[in-house]
Design a protein around this motif. Sequence first.
Motif, PDB file in Angstrom:
ATOM      1  N   ILE A 183      16.016 123.384 -66.136  1.00 39.30           N
ATOM      2  CA  ILE A 183      15.544 124.675 -66.643  1.00 39.30           C
ATOM      3  C   ILE A 183      15.494 124.622 -68.164  1.00 39.30           C
ATOM      4  O   ILE A 183      16.511 124.380 -68.815  1.00 39.30           O
ATOM      5  N   ASP A 184      14.316 124.826 -68.734  1.00 35.98           N
ATOM      6  CA  ASP A 184      14.147 124.933 -70.181  1.00 35.98           C
ATOM      7  C   ASP A 184      13.778 126.371 -70.521  1.00 35.98           C
ATOM      8  O   ASP A 184      12.825 126.923 -69.953  1.00 35.98           O
ATOM      9  N   VAL A 185      14.511 126.968 -71.458  1.00 37.80           N
ATOM     10  CA  VAL A 185      14.190 128.322 -71.907  1.00 37.80           C
ATOM     11  C   VAL A 185      14.266 128.388 -73.431  1.00 37.80           C
ATOM     12  O   VAL A 185      14.937 127.575 -74.067  1.00 37.80           O
ATOM     13  N   HIS A 186      13.590 129.353 -74.001  1.00 40.17           N
ATOM     14  CA  HIS A 186      13.557 129.542 -75.447  1.00 40.17           C
ATOM     15  C   HIS A 186      14.813 130.299 -75.872  1.00 40.17           C
ATOM     16  O   HIS A 186      15.095 131.382 -75.376  1.00 40.17           O
ATOM     17  N   HIS A 187      15.560 129.724 -76.815  1.00 39.93           N
ATOM     18  CA  HIS A 187      16.852 130.293 -77.191  1.00 39.93           C
ATOM     19  C   HIS A 187      16.720 131.630 -77.926  1.00 39.93           C
ATOM     20  O   HIS A 187      17.685 132.403 -78.006  1.00 39.93           O
ATOM     21  N   ALA A 188      15.550 131.939 -78.458  1.00 41.19           N
ATOM     22  CA  ALA A 188      15.347 133.242 -79.075  1.00 41.19           C
ATOM     23  C   ALA A 188      15.307 134.349 -78.028  1.00 41.19           C
ATOM     24  O   ALA A 188      15.546 135.521 -78.341  1.00 41.19           O
ATOM     25  N   LEU A 189      15.033 133.963 -76.770  1.00 40.73           N
ATOM     26  CA  LEU A 189      14.880 134.947 -75.702  1.00 40.73           C
ATOM     27  C   LEU A 189      16.031 134.947 -74.702  1.00 40.73           C
ATOM     28  O   LEU A 189      16.315 135.981 -74.087  1.00 40.73           O
ATOM     29  N   MET A 190      16.682 133.798 -74.536  1.00 42.39           N
ATOM     30  CA  MET A 190      17.723 133.676 -73.523  1.00 42.39           C
ATOM     31  C   MET A 190      18.865 132.791 -74.006  1.00 42.39           C
ATOM     32  O   MET A 190      18.656 131.879 -74.813  1.00 42.39           O
ATOM     33  N   ASP A 191      20.054 133.046 -73.479  1.00 36.62           N
ATOM     34  CA  ASP A 191      21.232 132.212 -73.714  1.00 36.62           C
ATOM     35  C   ASP A 191      21.676 131.583 -72.394  1.00 36.62           C
ATOM     36  O   ASP A 191      21.078 131.827 -71.341  1.00 36.62           O
TER      37      ASP A 191
END
Length: 211
Positions: A183-191
């Motif tokens: 799972i890759d997510v954008h750290h500005a949007l999710m932790d």
Amino acid sequence: MIPIDLTTWPREQHFSLFKEFTQPYFNVCVQLDVGALYQSCKVQQCSFFHAYIYAALQASNTYQPMLLRIIDNQPWQLATQRASVVELADDNTFRFSYLLQQSSFADFQEHASAVSLAAKQQPLFSEAFSCTEGQADLLHISVLPWLDFMSFSHAFNQTDNFGIPKLVFGKFNAKTGKMPLSIDVHHALMDGLHVAKFVEQLQLCIDELCV
């Protein structure tokens, strides 16, 4: 799709911090329990692949942080998203199937089968590709059924600023009933907490398909 009010959003400072990073995505790999789903699909003679893609899209549209995007350098909340799924064509090169959430797994399987067949008969740069890629309401899903991986990294474009989540499913282990998921997510949007809660939601959606 609606804009997020930064003046009241608890992540305003986190968003400001991470959106300027050169590589703002972070990755985790987990093991999903899909043994019961595999057996259920086998008994019902339906596609295991379509089942976990259906569950992933369902969970991603249910869990609000997975619907966050960055547009024009600002956070936005989507109402829903589509899946951009990588599938293997007969020549061993990949194509993109663009799948919409359906009201039932039966409807989704019929929809996915038709889209997949059409995609595999077209070149990579198809009309569907030109009309769909580069839009913010996509969820990127890849599948590596040949590898039981423990880590994963993506190729990425520096100009990609939508913050689209990226999922990669690995090889199903029939002995353990487990399957890796990157799972890759954008750290500005999710932790990390949000990723953990999404995994819980995904596992719930997988389990509900077995009932």
